[in-house]
Scaffold this active site. Structure first.
Site, short mmCIF file in Angstrom:
data_model
loop_
_atom_site.label_atom_id
_atom_site.label_comp_id
_atom_site.label_asym_id
_atom_site.label_seq_id
_atom_site.Cartn_x
_atom_site.Cartn_y
_atom_site.Cartn_z
N HIS A 1 0.83 -1.23 0.00
CA HIS A 1 0.00 0.00 0.00
C HIS A 1 0.86 1.27 0.00
O HIS A 1 0.50 2.27 0.62
CB HIS A 1 -0.95 0.03 1.21
CG HIS A 1 -1.96 -1.07 1.20
ND1 HIS A 1 -3.13 -1.00 0.51
CD2 HIS A 1 -1.95 -2.29 1.78
CE1 HIS A 1 -3.82 -2.13 0.68
NE2 HIS A 1 -3.11 -2.94 1.44
N ASN B 1 -10.18 -3.12 2.10
CA ASN B 1 -9.85 -3.02 0.68
C ASN B 1 -11.12 -2.76 -0.13
O ASN B 1 -12.21 -2.72 0.44
CB ASN B 1 -9.21 -4.34 0.21
CG ASN B 1 -7.75 -4.47 0.62
OD1 ASN B 1 -7.02 -3.49 0.68
ND2 ASN B 1 -7.33 -5.68 0.91
#
Ligand code: NDP
Length: 489
Positions: free
Chosen positions: A55, A128
């Site tokens: 990320h 997510n």
């Protein structure tokens, strides 16, 4: 001029020169005593903090969350005690596998991390844009992520590593089918859903627990890119999603998501077809309908990206009274791993950084460590219990005991009698996708699997096709045809 500000060193000394170094004569050499020069160079050398291992590439915004429906029968969280309650939020969207400079339109899950600044502490929902994940045990995480990163020799991304791993780890299949569907390349961050993914718990005023899944439904409509469009954008505008996001907010087009929950009682959990704490599975909407909880609007791009986005530290461990954890193994691993990552990137006092600081008062006996910038507890005691500071550990905040169905502490049971990796991805392909989405999914998988190379190529393809076959015959046969794969080889 009156409102001009004076240039200073970082220690505050007004300084007269910011471009030329102090030299012996006009042509140099430079003198060691030009401290301002050292300070500029030394600080520049230290501008980068470790990028997130996953990320790394992301964007963020502040906004507001407002409660729109009464769910107080499930949770005693103050935030949900009244319809109309609201709080400030910070959201960070990201891709997962790429580095900080990588392209936004890669086929990859998107991180969807929300920090709710509530009057009873920060609640972080760190999920997510997909409701499931590739693995259900955190012990697998470093291995899995290595396959999504770069090959140790070539330093290139490697479809061989990815498919080798997925073909050997069939629990990934559900997430793989979602990833290679159109939703694997969302059209920016505004037009996608978010999911808490894990099973969490809610605890009400009677101290009763239910299990909960969280869903953020985009109000901009789900919109995706084709593989070809995503590919072009990687070169044309690697920052496509970030640009779309900040530009929309700049012109007042504030994106919104509805927060919904699914609720499962402890009794229902006992008879659920699968393990309700398995993050590779969803709870069907028809059996566990979505219940409205609130609406989130993002309306402010932080004025400094590094301060409020790069330093933002989200952690599934950050829950609030009335919202708790579950024994989802991946969630349990993340409770440990996220704060650990923040301590590595930002230091032991990462929660003192303004963007991470709760809005309510914090009373701990933790002291010292790098960058203790909040007064470090002043002259209050740094131990507990003590006779001076009046800080009590209030038993009213105790959660009900978690009932477990086993007391055997050495089960390394991979299957846990729950090895149906195929029904849900099959349902997605057969029942949820349109003909066009099915076609795109097949073509996206064929494109990606065509990159499998080397001596083990056929073995890996064969193994992966057998997983697709168990999920859906048409899916497997179409991929086999697309790859022109010969089973007899
Ligand atoms: P439903 O028909 O009630 O719901 C299907 C869900 O799938 C919707 O939330 C939809 O989102 C979402 N969706 C549609 N296309 C895709 C895609 N390509 N990738 C990921 N999600 C997609 O079905 P069920 O609840 O019975 O579940 C059937 C299958 O749908 C599951 O096996 C799972 O793969 C998938 N799914 C289920 C979810 C759940 O929580 N039950 C959540 C997301 C996916 P939207 O409504 O916003 O268009």
């Amino acid at each position: 001029m009156k409102d001009k500000k004076k240039l200073t060193t970082a220690s505050g000394k007004p300084y007269f020169e910011n471009e030329d170094s102090m030299t012996v004569g006009a042509r140099g050499p430079i003198l060691l005593q030009d401290y301002h020069l050292h300070e500029k160079l030394a600080h520049f050398n230290r501008e980068r903090i470790p990028e997130r291992v996953v990320h790394a590439k992301g964007t963020g915004a502040f906004g507001t969350f407002k409660v729109t429906n009464d769910i107080a029968k499930y949770t005693k969280a103050k935030l949900f005690s009244k319809v109309g309650n609201s709080c400030k939020v910070l959201v960070r969207f990201s891709t997962v596998g790429g580095e900080k400079g990588s392209a936004d339109t890669e086929r990859d899950p998107r991180g969807y991390a929300v920090k709710f600044y509530t009057e009873e502490g920060n609640w972080d929902l760190v999920g997510n844009n997909t409701p499931v994940f590739f693995i259900k045990d955190p012990k697998k995480f470093p291995d899995f992520v290595h396959t999504q990163k770069r090959d140790p020799k070539t330093n290139l991304k490697s479809p061989t590593m990815m498919w080798d791993y997925w073909s050997l780890n069939p629990e990934s299949l559900h997430q793989v089918v979602i990833l290679f569907s159109d939703r694997g390349t969302p059209d920016g961050y505004r037009k996608m859903n978010g999911y808490g993914s894990h099973t969490f718990s809610m605890i009400n005023i009677e101290n009763e627990r239910v299990w909960v899944k969280f869903h953020f439904k985009t109000q901009q409509g789900n919109k995706t890119l084709t593989d070809a469009e995503a590919e072009i954008l990687k070169g044309k505008d690697p920052d496509y999603a970030q640009r779309d996001f900040v530009e929309a907010i700049a012109k007042g087009d504030f994106p919104k998501w509805k927060l919904k929950i699914q609720v499962m009682t402890e009794d229902q959990a006992k008879t659920f077809k699968w393990n309700p704490f398995d993050v590779t599975k969803v709870w069907s909407h028809s059996e566990y309908p979505l219940i409205d909880a609130g609406i989130m609007e993002l309306n402010e791009i932080p004025s400094n990206y590094f301060a409020d986005v790069e330093q933002a530290a989200f952690a599934p461990a950050h829950t609030i009274d009335g919202i708790g954890l579950s024994h989802d193994k991946m969630l349990q691993g993340r409770i440990l791993a996220y704060p650990d990552a923040h301590r590595h990137r930002l230091g032991a006092n990462y929660e003192q950084i303004p963007v991470n600081r709760p809005i309510n008062e914090v009373h701990t006996h933790q002291r010292d460590g790098y960058m203790s910038v909040e007064g470090n507890g002043g002259d209050n005691p740094n131990y507990f219990p003590n006779s001076f500071d009046n800080i009590e550990a209030d038993k009213n905040y105790k959660e009900p005991a978690m009932k477990l169905d086993s007391n055997i502490a050495d089960t390394y049971d991979r299957n846990e009698n729950d090895d149906d990796y195929y029904t849900q991805p099959g349902d997605l392909f057969r029942k949820v996708m349109t003909d066009k989405e099915r076609k795109n999914t097949v073509s996206n998988i064929v494109g990606a699997m065509s990159g499998i190379m080397g001596a083990k190529r056929d073995k890996i393809i064969h193994r992966q096709l057998s997983h697709f076959y168990k999920a859906d015959k048409e899916l497997a046969l179409s991929i086999t045809q697309g790859l022109n794969f010969n089973f007899k080889k």
